[in-house]
Write a protein that holds these residues in place. Structure first.
Motif, PDB file in Angstrom:
ATOM      1  N   ARG A   1       0.841  -1.202   0.000  1.00 33.12           N
ATOM      2  CA  ARG A   1       0.000   0.000   0.000  1.00 33.12           C
ATOM      3  C   ARG A   1       0.872   1.247   0.000  1.00 33.12           C
ATOM      4  N   ASP A   2       0.481   2.195  -0.821  1.00 33.07           N
ATOM      5  CA  ASP A   2       1.270   3.421  -0.933  1.00 33.07           C
ATOM      6  C   ASP A   2       1.276   4.177   0.382  1.00 33.07           C
ATOM      7  N   ILE A   3       2.433   4.721   0.734  1.00 31.92           N
ATOM      8  CA  ILE A   3       2.570   5.531   1.934  1.00 31.92           C
ATOM      9  C   ILE A   3       2.120   6.955   1.617  1.00 31.92           C
ATOM     10  N   PRO A   4       1.300   7.578   2.453  1.00 31.59           N
ATOM     11  CA  PRO A   4       0.881   8.963   2.191  1.00 31.59           C
ATOM     12  C   PRO A   4       2.080   9.884   2.110  1.00 31.59           C
ATOM     13  N   LYS A   5       2.080  10.722   1.104  1.00 34.18           N
ATOM     14  CA  LYS A   5       3.163  11.685   0.933  1.00 34.18           C
ATOM     15  C   LYS A   5       2.549  13.078   0.991  1.00 34.18           C
ATOM     16  N   ILE A   6       2.867  13.812   2.050  1.00 33.70           N
ATOM     17  CA  ILE A   6       2.261  15.127   2.268  1.00 33.70           C
ATOM     18  C   ILE A   6       3.369  16.155   2.395  1.00 33.70           C
ATOM     19  N   LEU A   7       3.341  17.189   1.588  1.00 40.40           N
ATOM     20  CA  LEU A   7       4.307  18.282   1.680  1.00 40.40           C
ATOM     21  C   LEU A   7       3.597  19.487   2.272  1.00 40.40           C
ATOM     22  N   VAL A   8       4.068  19.934   3.412  1.00 43.67           N
ATOM     23  CA  VAL A   8       3.463  21.076   4.092  1.00 43.67           C
ATOM     24  C   VAL A   8       4.485  22.194   4.140  1.00 43.67           C
ATOM     25  N   HIS A   9       4.163  23.352   3.595  1.00 46.46           N
ATOM     26  CA  HIS A   9       5.047  24.515   3.686  1.00 46.46           C
ATOM     27  C   HIS A   9       4.453  25.473   4.695  1.00 46.46           C
ATOM     28  N   MET A  10       5.174  25.722   5.791  1.00 44.35           N
ATOM     29  CA  MET A  10       4.664  26.574   6.855  1.00 44.35           C
ATOM     30  C   MET A  10       4.617  28.025   6.392  1.00 44.35           C
ATOM     31  N   SER A  11       3.538  28.673   6.615  1.00 46.67           N
ATOM     32  CA  SER A  11       3.377  30.073   6.210  1.00 46.67           C
ATOM     33  C   SER A  11       2.713  30.853   7.325  1.00 46.67           C
ATOM     34  N   SER A  12       3.166  32.099   7.509  1.00 43.19           N
ATOM     35  CA  SER A  12       2.603  32.938   8.569  1.00 43.19           C
ATOM     36  C   SER A  12       1.174  33.369   8.248  1.00 43.19           C
ATOM     37  N   SER A  13       0.724  33.128   7.017  1.00 38.04           N
ATOM     38  CA  SER A  13      -0.615  33.540   6.637  1.00 38.04           C
ATOM     39  C   SER A  13      -1.666  32.507   6.984  1.00 38.04           C
ATOM     40  N   THR A  14      -1.245  31.323   7.415  1.00 37.86           N
ATOM     41  CA  THR A  14      -2.183  30.277   7.767  1.00 37.86           C
ATOM     42  C   THR A  14      -2.213  30.134   9.267  1.00 37.86           C
ATOM     43  N   GLY A  15      -3.340  30.425   9.849  1.00 39.60           N
ATOM     44  CA  GLY A  15      -3.438  30.449  11.296  1.00 39.60           C
ATOM     45  C   GLY A  15      -3.192  29.105  11.935  1.00 39.60           C
ATOM     46  N   GLN A  16      -3.676  27.999  11.319  1.00 38.67           N
ATOM     47  CA  GLN A  16      -3.587  26.706  11.958  1.00 38.67           C
ATOM     48  C   GLN A  16      -2.148  26.246  12.112  1.00 38.67           C
ATOM     49  N   PHE A  17      -1.314  26.531  11.118  1.00 40.30           N
ATOM     50  CA  PHE A  17       0.056  26.040  11.124  1.00 40.30           C
ATOM     51  C   PHE A  17       1.051  27.117  11.520  1.00 40.30           C
TER      52      PHE A  17
ATOM     53  N   THR B   1       4.719   6.975  12.848  1.00 43.12           N
ATOM     54  CA  THR B   1       4.622   8.140  11.968  1.00 43.12           C
ATOM     55  C   THR B   1       5.813   9.062  12.225  1.00 43.12           C
ATOM     56  N   VAL B   2       6.497   9.422  11.156  1.00 43.98           N
ATOM     57  CA  VAL B   2       7.727  10.211  11.255  1.00 43.98           C
ATOM     58  C   VAL B   2       7.557  11.525  10.495  1.00 43.98           C
ATOM     59  N   GLY B   3       8.015  12.602  11.098  1.00 46.16           N
ATOM     60  CA  GLY B   3       8.025  13.890  10.408  1.00 46.16           C
ATOM     61  C   GLY B   3       9.424  14.223   9.934  1.00 46.16           C
ATOM     62  N   ILE B   4       9.595  14.391   8.632  1.00 45.44           N
ATOM     63  CA  ILE B   4      10.894  14.758   8.057  1.00 45.44           C
ATOM     64  C   ILE B   4      10.929  16.277   7.921  1.00 45.44           C
ATOM     65  N   LEU B   5      11.756  16.920   8.718  1.00 46.87           N
ATOM     66  CA  LEU B   5      11.870  18.378   8.690  1.00 46.87           C
ATOM     67  C   LEU B   5      12.992  18.783   7.747  1.00 46.87           C
ATOM     68  N   VAL B   6      12.670  19.575   6.759  1.00 46.80           N
ATOM     69  CA  VAL B   6      13.674  20.055   5.815  1.00 46.80           C
ATOM     70  C   VAL B   6      14.315  21.292   6.417  1.00 46.80           C
ATOM     71  N   GLY B   7      15.539  21.145   6.910  1.00 45.75           N
ATOM     72  CA  GLY B   7      16.234  22.242   7.572  1.00 45.75           C
ATOM     73  C   GLY B   7      17.210  22.972   6.682  1.00 45.75           C
ATOM     74  N   THR B   8      17.194  22.678   5.394  1.00 41.80           N
ATOM     75  CA  THR B   8      18.076  23.354   4.444  1.00 41.80           C
ATOM     76  C   THR B   8      17.526  23.166   3.046  1.00 41.80           C
ATOM     77  N   LEU B   9      17.717  24.182   2.208  1.00 38.05           N
ATOM     78  CA  LEU B   9      17.383  24.074   0.790  1.00 38.05           C
ATOM     79  C   LEU B   9      18.587  24.412  -0.075  1.00 38.05           C
TER      80      LEU B   9
ATOM     81  N   LEU C   1       6.466  15.152   5.092  1.00 30.58           N
ATOM     82  CA  LEU C   1       7.619  15.942   4.650  1.00 30.58           C
ATOM     83  C   LEU C   1       7.271  17.406   4.864  1.00 30.58           C
ATOM     84  N   ILE C   2       7.994  18.070   5.765  1.00 27.14           N
ATOM     85  CA  ILE C   2       7.626  19.412   6.203  1.00 27.14           C
ATOM     86  C   ILE C   2       8.774  20.384   5.951  1.00 27.14           C
ATOM     87  N   ALA C   3       8.513  21.421   5.169  1.00 30.60           N
ATOM     88  CA  ALA C   3       9.476  22.512   4.955  1.00 30.60           C
ATOM     89  C   ALA C   3       9.074  23.662   5.860  1.00 30.60           C
TER      90      ALA C   3
END
Length: 395
Positions: free
Chosen positions: A1-17, A321-329, A354-356
């Motif tokens: 079964r495919d593993i969910p792949k979610i890319l979340v980019h944190m933004s100050s304009s979104t209150g929840q995140f 469940t693991v959160g991969i934090l992207v600490g560099t680009l 996958l969280i940037a």
């Protein structure tokens, strides 16, 4: 079964995140209290003649100048001086980095379509891939005579194997220190910062004028740069079995195993020193602080830090469940590391996010309650995290 792949980019304009906007407005920035007063001091400390020549040789039209917070008070004067020396070049100040200030901020430079970046201040020296980069560490003051005295006090046995390491801001004086000690210490070695894209590893001190007791002069920048390009690296502590090595951004040549050496580190307490102690945990380490002119045997509880790291590794194994934090680009190879992590998690049957995010924010990370453990992909210095959030580091 495919593993969910979610890319979340944190933004100050979104209150929840995002954390409360008032936190940003009320945040205090340590901009430093010391500012270089005279034009000569600014020109020398930041090697602006060298910067100007580098811009001209590269024929750059737009150059981004990256500063850590504590050097921002001098940024306006630096720009004014460089504009006088390079009238055709547009200069941009990068005052708030996307990630750690030790890393080259290629993201911010790309926003202004810069051709190159000049990075001021301490640096982790991780390889970049998109922009030409010139590193200016700053010519910090150091009393070499006092440093020699501290070295001899720390190591009375002149036959022991010793290697001198330092913060990049003091790398220019390491050759001079070696020459002052080599007659008494026959098994002495020194390390040099592995500057990306630079073949030279010998940083010689210049000797014209002086600032705060440190010899250097603005007129020698161009001459010393030419001298740097002509220098060849002469290995230290050589023998038949000498081996040149590069580890954690440092070049050195040793006649025995690094574990048989004691370390004399020059620099203030910080992440760079912590990295040295953790990386070379089997070596006895003394540090010399050029600001306070004091030395000490490092008493940081390395075993405790490593024990916590081992604990987090075990926790990562048990996490569902693991959160991969992207600490560099900008660090070269970060995509390959992320792809490797994703492949390992998929083969182990684990979910991942996958969280940037940029700079770590506990409030934002707490929104992902289903995440059992976070893995941060960052440079060696930015990956040393002391946080309320359970984090395991990788570089």
């Amino acid at each position: 079964r495919d593993i969910p792949k979610i890319l979340v980019h944190m933004s100050s304009s979104t209150g929840q995140f995002s954390s409360d906007a008032t936190a940003v407005l009320e945040r205090k920035v340590d901009s430093g209290t010391e500012s270089r007063k005279s034009a000569e001091e600014v020109l020398c400390y930041y090697e602006l003649t060298r910067c100007s020549e580098w811009i001209k040789q590269g024929r750059f039209k737009k150059v981004a100048l990256q500063f850590p917070d504590h050097l921002l008070p001098d940024s306006a004067r630096i720009v004014a001086t460089l504009r006088q020396l390079n009238e055709q070049c547009k200069l941009y100040i990068l005052g708030d980095t996307s990630y750690g200030s030790c890393c080259v901020d290629e993201v911010a430079a790309d926003h202004v379509s810069a051709d190159a970046i000049i990075h001021f201040g301490t640096a982790c020296l991780t390889a970049t891939k998109r922009f030409p980069v010139l590193y200016i560490f700053g010519r910090e003051a150091i009393d070499l005579e006092d440093c020699v005295g501290a070295f001899k006090g720390a190591f009375p046995d002149q036959l022991s194997h010793i290697i001198i390491m330092c913060d990049v801001m003091y790398s220019r004086v390491i050759e001079s220190l070696y020459e002052m000690l080599r007659k008494d210490y026959k098994k002495l070695a020194i390390s040099h910062p592995a500057v990306p894209g630079c073949q030279r590893r010998s940083l010689m001190a210049d000797e014209n004028t002086s600032i705060n007791g440190v010899k250097c002069g603005p007129s020698d920048c161009k001459e010393s740069e030419a001298k740097r390009d002509q220098e060849t690296y002469i290995p230290h502590d050589t023998s038949v079995n000498s081996i040149e090595q590069c580890k954690m951004g440092r070049h050195y040549t040793l006649s025995a195993s690094i574990d048989d050496y004691s370390i004399f580190y020059i620099g203030c307490e910080g992440r760079a020193l912590s990295n040295v102690i953790i990386t070379y945990q089997k070596c006895q380490c003394y540090s010399y602080n050029p600001v306070t002119k004091s030395y000490r045997m490092e008493s940081i509880n390395v075993n405790k830090k490593l024990g916590r790291r081992y604990y987090l590794m075990q926790k990562a194994k048990a996490a569902s469940t693991v959160g991969i934090l992207v600490g560099t680009l900008s660090t070269a190879g970060y995509r390959e590391i992320i792809d490797r992590l994703k492949a390992l998690l998929k083969s182990a049957g684990k979910k991942y996010y996958l969280i940037a995010m940029g700079k770590l924010n506990v409030v934002k990370m707490a929104n992902f309650m289903e995440v059992d453990v976070y893995v941060i992909v960052a440079c060696p210095e930015s990956s040393l995290v002391d946080s309320q959030v359970t984090t395991i580091t990788t570089t």
